[in-house]
Write an enzyme that holds these catalytic residues in place. Structure first.
Site, PDB file in Angstrom:
ATOM      1  N   ASP A  49       2.662   1.605   2.570  1.00  0.00           N
ATOM      2  CA  ASP A  49       3.051   1.460   3.978  1.00  0.00           C
ATOM      3  C   ASP A  49       4.448   2.041   4.212  1.00  0.00           C
ATOM      4  O   ASP A  49       4.958   2.017   5.334  1.00  0.00           O
ATOM      5  CB  ASP A  49       2.911   0.011   4.480  1.00  0.00           C
ATOM      6  CG  ASP A  49       3.769  -0.988   3.741  1.00  0.00           C
ATOM      7  OD1 ASP A  49       4.423  -0.597   2.753  1.00  0.00           O
ATOM      8  OD2 ASP A  49       3.789  -2.170   4.147  1.00  0.00           O
ATOM      9  N   ASP A 109      -1.906   0.157   0.684  1.00  0.00           N
ATOM     10  CA  ASP A 109      -1.176  -1.065   1.040  1.00  0.00           C
ATOM     11  C   ASP A 109      -1.843  -1.795   2.194  1.00  0.00           C
ATOM     12  O   ASP A 109      -2.297  -1.166   3.150  1.00  0.00           O
ATOM     13  CB  ASP A 109       0.240  -0.678   1.512  1.00  0.00           C
ATOM     14  CG  ASP A 109       1.281  -0.907   0.446  1.00  0.00           C
ATOM     15  OD1 ASP A 109       1.092  -1.803  -0.391  1.00  0.00           O
ATOM     16  OD2 ASP A 109       2.290  -0.179   0.465  1.00  0.00           O
ATOM     17  N   LYS A 112      -2.988  -3.233  -2.151  1.00  0.00           N
ATOM     18  CA  LYS A 112      -1.749  -3.857  -2.663  1.00  0.00           C
ATOM     19  C   LYS A 112      -1.238  -4.858  -1.632  1.00  0.00           C
ATOM     20  O   LYS A 112      -1.243  -4.569  -0.427  1.00  0.00           O
ATOM     21  CB  LYS A 112      -0.690  -2.795  -2.964  1.00  0.00           C
ATOM     22  CG  LYS A 112       0.625  -3.416  -3.474  1.00  0.00           C
ATOM     23  CD  LYS A 112       1.542  -2.389  -4.115  1.00  0.00           C
ATOM     24  CE  LYS A 112       2.257  -1.485  -3.143  1.00  0.00           C
ATOM     25  NZ  LYS A 112       3.162  -2.191  -2.198  1.00  0.00           N
ATOM     26  N   GLU A 164       2.008  -7.623  -0.846  1.00  0.00           N
ATOM     27  CA  GLU A 164       3.373  -8.016  -1.230  1.00  0.00           C
ATOM     28  C   GLU A 164       3.504  -9.537  -1.377  1.00  0.00           C
ATOM     29  O   GLU A 164       3.040 -10.285  -0.510  1.00  0.00           O
ATOM     30  CB  GLU A 164       4.366  -7.540  -0.166  1.00  0.00           C
ATOM     31  CG  GLU A 164       4.568  -6.043  -0.172  1.00  0.00           C
ATOM     32  CD  GLU A 164       5.684  -5.584   0.764  1.00  0.00           C
ATOM     33  OE1 GLU A 164       6.468  -6.420   1.253  1.00  0.00           O
ATOM     34  OE2 GLU A 164       5.752  -4.362   1.011  1.00  0.00           O
ATOM     35  N   GLU A 187       9.503  -4.168  -7.726  1.00  0.00           N
ATOM     36  CA  GLU A 187      10.457  -3.326  -6.983  1.00  0.00           C
ATOM     37  C   GLU A 187      11.848  -3.931  -7.054  1.00  0.00           C
ATOM     38  O   GLU A 187      12.050  -5.110  -6.711  1.00  0.00           O
ATOM     39  CB  GLU A 187       9.997  -3.200  -5.510  1.00  0.00           C
ATOM     40  CG  GLU A 187      10.937  -2.324  -4.683  1.00  0.00           C
ATOM     41  CD  GLU A 187      10.333  -1.792  -3.395  1.00  0.00           C
ATOM     42  OE1 GLU A 187       9.158  -2.062  -3.108  1.00  0.00           O
ATOM     43  OE2 GLU A 187      11.070  -1.079  -2.681  1.00  0.00           O
TER      44      GLU A 187
HETATM   45  O1  KIV Z   1       4.865   1.238   0.392  1.00  0.00           O
HETATM   46  C1  KIV Z   1       5.095   1.817  -0.689  1.00  0.00           C
HETATM   47  O2  KIV Z   1       5.149   3.047  -0.768  1.00  0.00           O
HETATM   48  C2  KIV Z   1       5.293   0.998  -1.873  1.00  0.00           C
HETATM   49  C3  KIV Z   1       5.800   1.663  -3.106  1.00  0.00           C
HETATM   50  C4  KIV Z   1       7.174   2.135  -2.919  1.00  0.00           C
HETATM   51  C5  KIV Z   1       5.656   0.811  -4.299  1.00  0.00           C
HETATM   52  O3  KIV Z   1       5.077  -0.180  -1.821  1.00  0.00           O
END
Ligand code: KIV
Length: 258
Positions: A45, A84, A112, A114, A180
Site C-alpha cells: 500500500d 497489502d 499482508k 499490519e 519494518e
Molecule cells: O506497503 C509496502 O510497500 C510495505 C513494504 C515496504 C514492506 O509494506
C-alpha cells in the site's frame, strides 16, 4: 526458473538461503522483477506514497489495491505475488474477509496485514485458505496514533512485546512476517524464535529475507527516501535527461525526422 510457492519460501529459511522481495505496482515492473529472479513481489500500500501521490498509505482503497494487483499479476510468471490489505478494509471483520477475497481474485497469492490488532481476521483468512503475511515493527497504517517512522525494539519492554507479537502471529498461522524498522539484534532474536521466514526492511541483515520499495531502490522516488535504502540505480536522472533531450529535439525540429 520454476514458479515460487510458499513451501519454497519456507524451505529457503530452513536452508539458510535469503529470500529476495521487492514491491511492484504495475505489469512492466513486475515483469522485470520476475525476469531478475526475485522471489516475492508485494503490491504494497506504499502504492499511495510512490504512485498515487499521497503523503502516506492511509487513503489507499481496496479498489486501488485490486487495480494494481491485477496489473502486477499480468507481468509475472514465476515470482510469488502478495498484496497489502489497506487500512480501510478493517472497518469490520466481514469487510476484511471480503476484501481479502477481492485481492485473491485479482491475482494475489497471499495478503499482508499490519500488526496484531487484527489477529482474529488473520486466523479466519488462514482457516479459509488465504495465506497471510504479518507485519511488525513500524506500522505505516498506524502513523495517526503511533507517529512517524521510528526504530522499534529499543527498550526491553518494546523488544519483549515484539517477540511475543511475532509468536502470536506465527500461532495465528502467518507463513511469513515483515519486520519494518526493528532494531537489528531484536530482528535477529525474532528470526530465531519463529519457524516462518522474517522479511526485513530497515531491520538489519539477520532477517531471512529483505524487501525494499522498488521506486526507492531504483532512484525513481522524487522525495526523500529512508536512510536504510540502498539505491541500486538512478533512474530519475535517466528519465529527466531523456525527457530534456526529447524536448530539445522536438523544439529544434530534429525529431521526428523528415
Ligand atoms: O506497503 C509496502 O510497500 C510495505 C513494504 C515496504 C514492506 O509494506
Amino acid at each position: 526458473m520454476p514458479k515460487i510457492t510458499i513451501p519454497d519460501l519456507l524451505s529457503k529459511k530452513k536452508n539458510g538461503q535469503k529470500i529476495t522481495c521487492l514491491t511492484a505496482y504495475d505489469a512492466p515492473t513486475a515483469q522485470m522483477l520476475d525476469e531478475a529472479g526475485i522471489d516475492l513481489v508485494l503490491v504494497g500500500d506504499t502504492l499511495g506514497n510512490v504512485i498515487l501521490g499521497y503523503e502516506n498509505t492511509l487513503p489507499v482503497t481496496i479498489s486501488d489495491m485490486v487495480h494494481h494487483t491485477k496489473a502486477a499479476k499480468k507481468g509475472i510468471k514465476n515470482v510469488f505475488l502478495a498484496a497489502d490489505m489497506p487500512l480501510s478494509s478493517f472497518v469490520s471483520e466481514g469487510l476484511a474477509l471480503a476484501d481479502a477475497d477481492l485481492l485473491v481474485e485479482a491475482g494475489a497469492e497471499a495478503v499482508k496485514i499490519e500488526g496484531i490488532r487484527h489477529v482474529s481476521i488473520i486466523k479466519e483468512l488462514v482457516k479459509n485458505d488465504i495465506p497471510v503475511i504479518g507485519h511488525l515493527g513500524f506500522l505505516p497504517q498506524s502513523i495517526g496514533t503511533d507517529g512517524g517512522p521510528a526504530v522499534k525494539g529499543k527498550t526491553v519492554e518494546e523488544a519483549d512485546s515484539l517477540i511475543s507479537a511475532a509468536r502470536l502471529l506465527e500461532s495465528a498461522g502467518v507463513f511469513s512476517m515483515v519486520l519494518e524498522l526493528v532494531k537489528p539484534d531484536i530482528a535477529k532474536k525474532i528470526t530465531s524464535s519463529v519457524k516462518v521466514p522474517t522479511i526485513g526492511i530497515g531491520s538489519g541483515p539477520y532477517c531471512d529475507g529483505q524487501i525494499l520499495v522498488v521506486n526507492d531502490m531504483l532512484g525513481l522516488t522524487c522525495g526523500k527516501v529512508p536512510n536504510f535504502v540502498k539505491k541500486y540505480a538512478d533512474l530519475k536522472d535517466v528519465v529527466v535527461d531523456a525527457a530534456k533531450k526529447y524536448a530539445e529535439e522536438v523544439r529544434g525540429l530534429k525529431f521526428p525526422s523528415v
